[in-house]
Design an enzyme around this catalytic site. Structure first.
Site, mmCIF file in Angstrom:
data_model
loop_
_atom_site.group_PDB
_atom_site.id
_atom_site.type_symbol
_atom_site.label_atom_id
_atom_site.label_comp_id
_atom_site.label_asym_id
_atom_site.label_seq_id
_atom_site.Cartn_x
_atom_site.Cartn_y
_atom_site.Cartn_z
ATOM 1 N N SER A 123 0.839 -1.200 0.000
ATOM 2 C CA SER A 123 0.000 0.000 0.000
ATOM 3 C C SER A 123 0.879 1.257 0.000
ATOM 4 C CB SER A 123 -0.958 -0.058 1.182
ATOM 5 O OG SER A 123 -2.028 0.827 1.015
ATOM 6 N N HIS A 152 -7.583 -5.956 0.374
ATOM 7 C CA HIS A 152 -6.427 -5.076 0.202
ATOM 8 C C HIS A 152 -5.152 -5.879 0.129
ATOM 9 C CE1 HIS A 152 -4.240 -1.420 0.206
ATOM 10 N NE2 HIS A 152 -3.886 -1.405 1.473
ATOM 11 N N ASP A 179 -9.529 -4.265 -4.983
ATOM 12 C CA ASP A 179 -8.856 -3.708 -3.817
ATOM 13 C C ASP A 179 -9.516 -2.375 -3.501
ATOM 14 O OD1 ASP A 179 -7.050 -2.228 -2.131
ATOM 15 O OD2 ASP A 179 -5.437 -3.587 -2.751
#
Length: 564
Positions: free
Chosen positions: A285, A533, A505
């Site tokens: 991320s 995610h 996601d």
């Protein structure tokens, strides 16, 4: 090296709600933390759950999911041996000046040649510190200490080197992730790599950003983070100004030195101090933003780099937030579609019906919040935060379904506790704001500009759109000037960089992974078709095998490989 003195403006963090403690006030800062948990919590993806318990015990399960995977630290760590473990040579160890380029700056040599002193800080975990300049333009000036943690390779005879991990954020603590009980990689990878992480500058134990609590008159206690009348808009704007001033007062000169670009330079100092010629890196991320910045700055020092749940560096802040709103809506629609097939789903029997029922529930919460037992009350903002958190991991969907059923029956207890228990601790919210506001120019200059954008955000997501739209105002009056701008990153000369994207996601839409892999000269795209995610260690054997082969053998999958 002149170490910066302890922060004299240390401000206490907002109260952390507990099941057995007093009911927390919904202060303005708690509401901001709730929204920022929605936009980027510290990797719920690491939660693993079995059968879902009955709604009455849901709060125990939900709290355990978050705390086990995110902030679990071995109990009694302070009582462990204080024997210091110095960085002695191990297979694959290079000189402490590994990869130091003297032509860059002779003043930086002491940082690149430092030796890390490690000490036990949990079962199988060692902690240390890394000294870096507060300002790389002034390496002889004040310095800061970055907190480190590592787990040594379990098969030292086959050790490749260090694999540096960042869990996301901005604001997520890498040290807490290493100290936690959930593996960050496969066992095969850990057998051949030391798993190393750090708290980036401004985060947790690394010269943390502290925002001295602003004065909170009654108007701020129940701050509406999705204001829908002039009075609420005025209060929201004024709080944003006061919050920025509080961060300046609490953090001083540190506030201008927590950019991702500076963290990338810290990462190169860490690589050298670990004794590695090349940086082997796994970023998740926001961690992909750190990795991308590193590859742009030091392409010749990239080793094996995995960027999972990638962010496209070309996206401006307003489009970034709108894309995220659409990503959460896409995953929410997948949840609603799944819910409609379950006998216990109170939302409806098809997607249109479930959407309508949920929107009706949220509208009613905006008009009249529900009682929520230990969580106080459940309003629309709180409910949206809880729903958004559950989008990070499909294994949380049964719990969300049960909590929504309870809310539809007039009881907001479990949905409220999901929101409270899911919130990140420490200085996450303050670091989140400070780093983002340095990395991006302000998305808007006024509340009126946000109001003009609301239709496009609502179109992107009827549920999440307004929350993301109003977050765009957070940097408008920020006291530290931004240093980053959206731009394309090619990293010419870097070896293959593996970019992993998941098709549904919520927080990092799949199109961002496609964009990053496309613009990197050596980008290789690996796709997980699914929900949640990130892609690695999320249950896909296909993805895990591809990443493991790349990390262990240096052989990436074919560009465009798709996995279920």
């Amino acid at each position: 090296m002149n170490t910066q003195p302890p922060d004299p403006h240390h401000a206490s963090d907002p109260p952390r709600p507990t099941r057995s403690g007093p009911v927390p006030r919904w202060t303005a800062k708690l509401r901001r933390s709730l929204h920022r948990t929605l936009t980027e919590p510290p990797t719920l993806r690491h939660g693993r759950v079995g059968d879902i318990v009955a709604p009455g015990a849901l709060h125990q399960w939900w709290t355990q999911v978050w705390r086990t995977g995110l902030v679990a630290v071995v109990a009694g760590g302070v009582l462990l041996s204080m024997l210091l473990i110095h960085g002695s040579p191990v297979p694959g160890f290079k000189s402490a000046a590994a990869g130091f380029d003297a032509s860059r700056s002779a003043e930086l040599r002491p940082f690149y040649t430092q030796k890390i002193t490690w000490h036990a800080c949990g079962t199988g975990v060692q902690c240390g510190q890394l000294e870096v300049p507060l300002d790389y333009a002034d390496p002889d000036g004040p310095t800061i200490q970055l907190a480190l943690a590592r787990r040594l390779a379990t098969d030292p005879d086959e050790r490749i080197g260090s694999l540096v991990h960042n869990p996301g954020g901005p604001g997520g603590s890498g040290v807490e992730m290493v100290q936690g009980s959930i593996p960050l990689t496969s066992e095969k990878v850990h057998s051949q790599y030391d798993i190393v992480s750090f708290d980036p500058r401004g985060v947790a134990q690394s010269a943390p950003i502290r925002c001295a609590p602003p004065a909170e008159p009654a108007d701020y206690v129940s701050l509406d983070i999705t204001p829908d009348n002039p009075a609420e808009v005025t209060t929201f704007v004024e709080y944003q100004k006061e919050y920025g001033a509080a961060c300046q007062a609490g953090s001083g000169e540190r506030l201008a030195h927590v950019s991702t670009r500076e963290t990338a330079r810290d990462l190169d100092v860490l690589r050298a101090a670990l004794g590695d010629e090349k940086l082997n890196y796994l970023g998740v991320s926001y961690g992909t933003e750190i990795g991308t910045a590193y590859a742009e700055e030091f392409p010749d020092r990239v080793g094996r780099m995995v960027l999972d749940a990638a962010v496209d560096p070309r996206i401006n802040r307003l489009d970034f937030l709108r894309d995220q709103a659409a990503g959460f809506q896409l995953t929410l629609d997948a949840f609603l579609t799944d819910c409609a097939t379950k006998a216990d789903c109170r939302l409806g029997t098809d997607l249109p019906g479930a959407r309508q029922r949920l929107n009706e529930l949220l509208a009613s919460l905006d008009r009249k919040p529900l009682p929520a037992a230990e969580a106080g009350t459940l309003d629309r903002d709180t409910a949206v935060g809880a729903i958004g958190q559950a989008m990070y991991n499909k294994e949380a969907w049964p719990a969300l379904r049960a909590a929504l059923e309870q809310a539809l029956a007039g009881n907001g207890a479990d949905l409220g506790l999901m929101a409270l228990s899911g919130g990140p601790g420490g200085n996450f919210s303050d670091a989140f704001a400070a780093i983002n506001c340095l990395d991006f120019p302000p998305a808007v200059t006024s509340a009126e500009q946000i109001q003009a954008q609301l239709p496009s955000f609502r179109k992107a997501s009827p549920v999440f759109g307004e929350s993301f739209a109003w977050e765009a105002l957070s940097c408008t009056n920020w006291p530290a000037k931004p240093v980053g701008t959206p731009h394309e990153v090619n990293a010419p000369g870097a070896p293959p960089i593996l970019v992993v994207g998941t098709t549904r996601d919520p927080a990092t839409p799949y199109v961002w992974a496609q964009g990053l892999a496309e613009q990197l000269d050596s980008g290789v795209l690996l796709t997980r078709e699914g929900d949640g995610h990130s892609g690695y260690v999320m249950g896909s054997t296909c993805v895990d095998d591809a990443v493991d082969t790349y990390l262990l053998q240096g052989r990436p999958p074919a560009d465009g490989t798709r996995c279920a």
